[in-house]
Design an enzyme around this catalytic site. Structure first.
Site: not given
Ligand code: ASN
Length: 357
Positions: A292-293, A28, A103-104, A71-73
């Site tokens: 999971q915590c 992002t 961030t993902d 996009d890091s996805s």
């Molecule tokens: N979808 C974005 C990514 O991970 C989210 C981000 O960077 N805030 O590339």
């Protein structure tokens, strides 16, 4: 896909305090809105234009931008390899590295890089943003500027203050393999519940030296880049369909499973579940128990519902995050054909990712 595209050098200050390599992968931070209002990755040259204050740092900056920004996805182990290769190939040339990443999946990539780069003596600081750099209230500017400052920080001997793979986000520096994305809306996107912050940025950046790793300066960087992705992550939930779990655990080429259990490492004691776990272990698969915590740790044997796992030979992941557990298991499975040797390495801390006590 991940070929480095361009190297942009900022005007070199006459006597720079440090020289840094910025590796831009997407996310992002550098995105813009397309005609449909969807965020898409954008070129780094314009990003530099948007942060004129960068030139006020007395730093020599070089930017390596991936040909295809993602996009890091869409990150995969190839993404980790490309980041790792960029650092390894340029290791001697720079004082530190800043990785701009979505961030993902940043916690997965930062974890993977921490395992790939053993005995690291230079900072590798991942950062990104929740709002693009062009947005009026963007968090990108502060995140990037502080990440650069941290990557260039040295002590009186000239050694890096933070010779670790970290995530800098929203005024806080976290160990990369301890971090988790916990927020998709607020700027405070990352947490490290099981390990203290490495630094906090206010008027000054306060480093918590006691929490930061000290490398062995006599040893060179050791680099590994192979990952075996024949692993799976299974999050337990009440009402799991036995057939689905059995099917996953019986997959012949599955080598490792991260079992996300309840609380301090507890799992159902239903006979079908125990049989499925036993069968997988007997077939030579490695099962690693993480909780999971968000905070706390696995303590196999504390409850009857985890005693059986311990007795069967499920490994305890202690306070590992799932992100770090996956990256560590994938890297060790690629390096160790011997199952017992792999198990031993999986439960041994190697770069501050887990605490056994
Ligand atoms: N979808 C974005 C990514 O991970 C989210 C981000 O960077 N805030 O590339």
């Amino acid at each position: 896909m991940f070929k480095p595209k361009v190297s942009i050098k900022t005007a070199a200050p006459r006597d720079p305090e440090a020289s840094l390599l910025i590796i831009y992968t997407g996310g992002t931070l550098g995105m813009v809105y397309d005609k449909e209002g969807t965020l898409i990755p954008f070129d780094f040259e314009q990003i530099l234009d948007r942060i004129p204050s960068l030139s006020r740092f007395n730093l020599q900056l070089t930017v390596l931008s991936f040909e295809e920004l993602i996009d890091s996805s869409n990150a995969t182990p190839e993404t980790w390899q490309a980041i790792g290769a960029a650092i390894r190939d340029n290791y001697e040339l720079y004082d530190g590295f800043v990785v701009i990443h979505g961030t993902d999946t940043m916690a997965y990539s930062a974890s993977a890089l921490s395992f790939m780069l053993q005995n690291l003596q230079k900072p590798v600081i991942f950062t990104g943003a929740q709002l693009p750099i062009g947005a009026v209230r963007t968090d990108a500017r502060e995140n990037l500027l502080a990440a650069l400052e941290i990557a260039s920080a040295k002590n009186h001997r000239g050694d890096a203050l933070v010779p670790e793979v970290c995530i800098y986000f929203n005024y806080r520096l976290l160990r990369g393999n301890r971090a988790k994305k916990v927020q998709s809306i607020l700027f405070d996107a990352f947490e490290s519940n099981n390990y203290p912050l490495l630094a906090e940025a206010g008027v000054e950046i306060q480093y918590k030296q006691e929490a930061i790793l000290t490398p062995d300066y006599a040893k060179p960087l050791s680099y590994s880049c192979c990952f075996d992705n024949r692993v799976a992550l299974l999050k337990l939930f009440p009402g799991m369909e036995p057939r689905y779990v059995e099917h996953l655990l019986e997959l012949p080429d599955l080598r490792g499973l991260i079992l996300e259990t309840y609380g301090s490492g507890n799992a159902p004691t239903f006979p079908w579940f125990i049989r499925a776990v036993e069968g997988a272990l007997a077939a030579g698969k490695i099962i690693l128990n993480v909780s999971q915590c968000l905070g706390g740790k696995v303590m196999q044997g504390r409850y009857g519902t985890s005693r059986l796992l311990e007795d069967m030979g499920v490994l305890s992941g202690y306070d590992l995050t799932s992100e770090a557990a996956l990256a560590k298991m994938m890297l060790i499975l690629a390096a160790e054909p011997q199952i017992e040797a792999a198990k031993k390495r999986i439960i041994s801390p190697c770069c501050g990712e887990m605490s056994l006590q």
